[in-house]
Design an enzyme around this catalytic site. Structure first.
Site, short mmCIF file in Angstrom:
data_model
loop_
_atom_site.label_atom_id
_atom_site.label_comp_id
_atom_site.label_asym_id
_atom_site.label_seq_id
_atom_site.Cartn_x
_atom_site.Cartn_y
_atom_site.Cartn_z
CG HIS A 157 -8.77 14.58 0.88
ND1 HIS A 157 -8.38 15.83 0.49
CD2 HIS A 157 -10.10 14.47 0.57
CE1 HIS A 157 -9.43 16.46 -0.04
NE2 HIS A 157 -10.48 15.67 0.00
CE LYS A 161 -8.17 13.84 -3.15
NZ LYS A 161 -9.03 13.23 -4.19
N1 LIG Z 1 -16.50 15.24 -6.65
C1 LIG Z 1 -16.74 14.81 -5.41
O1 LIG Z 1 -17.61 15.33 -4.69
C2 LIG Z 1 -15.95 13.66 -4.88
C3 LIG Z 1 -14.99 13.11 -5.68
N2 LIG Z 1 -14.33 11.99 -5.28
C4 LIG Z 1 -13.44 11.42 -6.27
O2 LIG Z 1 -14.04 10.22 -6.75
C5 LIG Z 1 -13.03 9.30 -7.15
C6 LIG Z 1 -13.25 7.97 -6.45
O3 LIG Z 1 -13.09 8.13 -5.05
P1 LIG Z 1 -13.28 6.89 -4.06
O4 LIG Z 1 -14.63 6.32 -4.19
O5 LIG Z 1 -12.82 7.37 -2.74
O6 LIG Z 1 -12.19 5.88 -4.66
P2 LIG Z 1 -12.18 4.29 -4.67
O7 LIG Z 1 -10.82 3.89 -5.11
O8 LIG Z 1 -12.72 3.77 -3.39
O9 LIG Z 1 -13.25 3.95 -5.82
C7 LIG Z 1 -13.00 4.00 -7.18
C8 LIG Z 1 -13.63 2.79 -7.80
O10 LIG Z 1 -13.56 2.87 -9.21
C9 LIG Z 1 -13.20 1.59 -9.67
N3 LIG Z 1 -12.69 1.62 -11.02
C10 LIG Z 1 -11.44 1.83 -11.49
N4 LIG Z 1 -11.40 1.75 -12.83
C11 LIG Z 1 -12.68 1.47 -13.22
C12 LIG Z 1 -13.29 1.22 -14.48
N5 LIG Z 1 -12.61 1.25 -15.62
N6 LIG Z 1 -14.63 0.95 -14.49
C13 LIG Z 1 -15.35 0.90 -13.36
N7 LIG Z 1 -14.81 1.11 -12.13
C14 LIG Z 1 -13.50 1.38 -12.08
C15 LIG Z 1 -12.20 1.09 -8.65
O11 LIG Z 1 -12.01 -0.30 -8.77
P3 LIG Z 1 -10.65 -1.00 -8.23
O12 LIG Z 1 -10.71 -0.85 -6.75
O13 LIG Z 1 -10.77 -2.40 -8.73
O14 LIG Z 1 -9.50 -0.24 -8.85
C16 LIG Z 1 -12.92 1.49 -7.37
O15 LIG Z 1 -13.90 0.54 -7.03
C17 LIG Z 1 -11.70 9.99 -6.82
O16 LIG Z 1 -11.22 10.63 -7.97
C18 LIG Z 1 -12.09 11.03 -5.77
O17 LIG Z 1 -11.21 12.11 -5.70
C19 LIG Z 1 -14.55 11.41 -4.08
C20 LIG Z 1 -15.47 11.93 -3.22
C21 LIG Z 1 -16.24 13.13 -3.55
O1 LIG Z 2 -10.86 11.45 -2.77
C1 LIG Z 2 -11.69 11.88 -1.93
O2 LIG Z 2 -11.99 11.25 -0.92
C2 LIG Z 2 -12.34 13.18 -2.20
N1 LIG Z 2 -12.10 13.73 -3.36
C3 LIG Z 2 -12.62 14.97 -3.82
C4 LIG Z 2 -11.47 15.93 -4.05
O3 LIG Z 2 -10.47 15.53 -4.66
O4 LIG Z 2 -11.59 17.08 -3.65
C5 LIG Z 2 -13.74 15.50 -2.97
C6 LIG Z 2 -13.66 15.19 -1.51
O5 LIG Z 2 -12.84 16.14 -0.89
C7 LIG Z 2 -13.24 13.78 -1.22
#
Ligand SMILES: NC(=O)C1=CN([C@@H]2O[C@H](COP(=O)(O)OP(=O)(O)OC[C@H]3O[C@@H](n4cnc5c(N)ncnc54)[C@H](OP(=O)(O)O)[C@@H]3O)[C@@H](O)[C@H]2O)C=CC1
Ligand SMILES: O=C(O)C1=N[C@H](C(=O)O)C[C@H](O)C1
Length: 271
Positions: A157, A161
Site C-alpha cells: 500500500h 497507510k
Molecule cells: N474497506 C475498504 O474497502 C477500504 C478501507 N480503507 C480504510 O479506510 C480508512 C481511511 O482511509 P483513507 O481515506 O485512506 O485515510 P485518510 O487518513 O485519508 O482519511 C481518514 C479521514 O478520517 C478523518 N477522521 C479522523 N478521526 C475522525 C473523526 N473522529 N470523525 C470524523 N473524521 C475523522 C481524518 O481526519 P484528519 O485527517 O483530520 O485526521 C481523515 O480525513 C483506513 O482505515 C483504510 O484502511 C481505505 C480504502 C478502502
Molecule cells: O488504507 C488503504 O488505502 C486501504 N485499506 C484497506 C485495507 O486495509 O486493506 C483496503 C484497501 O486495500 C486500501
C-alpha cells in the site's frame, strides 16, 4: 423508493472525497451530511468543492448527531476509535452504518458487534467486488490443498497507510484459515526477524510493503514442492471501494439489525 440520505464521515480524507463524488453521481442517493473531526482544517468548507466538484451547499461539520438524525445511513472510512463512536451514534439513530475503516482491536470489534444489535452494520476490510471474489477463491483453494502447500499473503500500500497488515490481508488470511478449518489466531504469523527457525507446516504468513501511491495490491501464494499457485488483486482506483460501500448501504437499507459483511451483500456466502 425515495432517495437514500447519506452522511459521509471522514469527508476530507482520501476515501471521503471519493465517496462524496460517487454519491453525487448516483441518482438514488443524496448526500445530507459531511463530517470531520473537531479541529480539522476542513471544517466549514464545502464538501463538494473538497471533492473536486461544483459546490454542493453542504459544509463539513464536526457535529454528527443532528445529521445522523436526518439520514438513512452513514458511510465511514476513518480511524478505529472514530468508527466505534459512530457505531454507537448510528445505533442510537437506527440508521445503516457502512464501515470501511481497518485496524480494529478485538475490543473495538466487540463494541461494533454490540452496536449491531440496534442497527444494520456492514463492515469489511475491503469493499470491492474483486477482493471479495478473491477471498471466496482463496477459501476454496485452501480447502482443497493440504499443509504441503504453504500459504503466504503479501500486500503493498501507499506510504500514508497507518495499519498493518491491511484489513484486506487479514480478510484473505481469515478466508484461508476457514478453508483449512483453523483460526487465523492460531495459524497467523505476522512478524519474522532474526533467527526464526524453519517455517511450521500450517502457518499462514503475512508480509507488508509500504511505498509511494499504491492503492492496494494483494497476493495469496500457495507454495508447494516444485510448484506455486498465486491468486491476486490490484486496486487501481479508490472508486472500487466507494462503489462497493454504496452497494452495501443500499443493500442494508430496511434490513434487520445485525453485523453483515460484503460476502452477505454480494451473495458469496455459498461460493
Ligand atoms: N474497506 C475498504 O474497502 C477500504 C478501507 N480503507 C480504510 O479506510 C480508512 C481511511 O482511509 P483513507 O481515506 O485512506 O485515510 P485518510 O487518513 O485519508 O482519511 C481518514 C479521514 O478520517 C478523518 N477522521 C479522523 N478521526 C475522525 C473523526 N473522529 N470523525 C470524523 N473524521 C475523522 C481524518 O481526519 P484528519 O485527517 O483530520 O485526521 C481523515 O480525513 C483506513 O482505515 C483504510 O484502511 C481505505 C480504502 C478502502
Ligand atoms: O488504507 C488503504 O488505502 C486501504 N485499506 C484497506 C485495507 O486495509 O486493506 C483496503 C484497501 O486495500 C486500501
Amino acid at each position: 423508493m425515495t432517495q437514500m440520505r447519506l452522511v459521509v464521515v471522514g469527508a476530507s480524507g482520501r476515501m471521503g472525497r471519493v465517496l462524496v463524488r460517487a454519491i453525487s453521481e448516483a441518482a438514488d442517493l443524496v448526500l445530507v451530511g459531511a463530517v470531520d473531526q473537531p479541529g480539522s482544517e476542513y471544517l466549514g468548507r464545502d464538501a463538494g468543492e473538497l471533492a473536486g466538484l461544483p459546490a454542493l451547499g453542504l459544509n463539513v461539520s464536526d457535529d454528527p448527531l443532528p445529521l445522523f438524525a436526518a439520514a438513512d445511513g452513514v458511510i465511514d472510512f476513518t480511524i478505529p476509535a472514530a468508527s466505534v463512536a459512530y457505531a454507537a451514534f448510528a445505533a442510537q439513530a437506527r440508521i445503516v452504518h457502512v464501515i470501511g475503516t481497518t485496524g480494529f482491536s478485538a475490543e473495538e470489534e466487540a463494541k461494533i458487534a454490540a452496536a449491531a444489535r440496534h442497527a444494520a452494520i456492514v463492515r469489511s476490510g475491503n469493499m470491492s467486488l474483486g477482493v471479495n471474489l478473491l477471498a471466496a477463491l482463496v477459501r476454496r483453494v485452501a480447502r482443497t490443498l493440504d499443509e504441503d502447500f504453504d500459504i503466504e499473503i503479501v500486500e503493498m500500500h501507499h506510504n500514508r497507510k497507518i495499519d498493518a497488515p491491511s484489513g484486506t490481508a487479514l480478510l484473505l488470511g481469515e478466508a484461508a484459515a476457514q478453508g483449512r478449518g483453523v483460526t487465523l489466531q492460531e495459524a497467523g504469523v505476522f512478524t519474522r526477524h532474526g533467527h526464526t527457525g524453519a517455517r511450521k507446516p500450517g502457518d499462514i504468513g503475512f508480509a507488508t510493503l509500504r511505498g509511494g501511491t499504491v492503492v492496494g495490491d494483494h497476493n495469496v501464494i500457495f507454495a508447494g514442492a516444485g510448484e506455486r499457485i498465486e491468486l491476486g488483486h490490484k486496486a487501481e482506483d479508490r472508486g472500487i471501494f466507494a462503489r462497493g460501500a454504496l452497494t452495501a448501504a443500499r443493500w442494508a437499507r430496511g434490513r434487520k439489525p445485525g453485523l453483515y459483511s460484503m460476502t452477505d451483500v454480494l451473495g458469496l456466502t455459498d461460493f
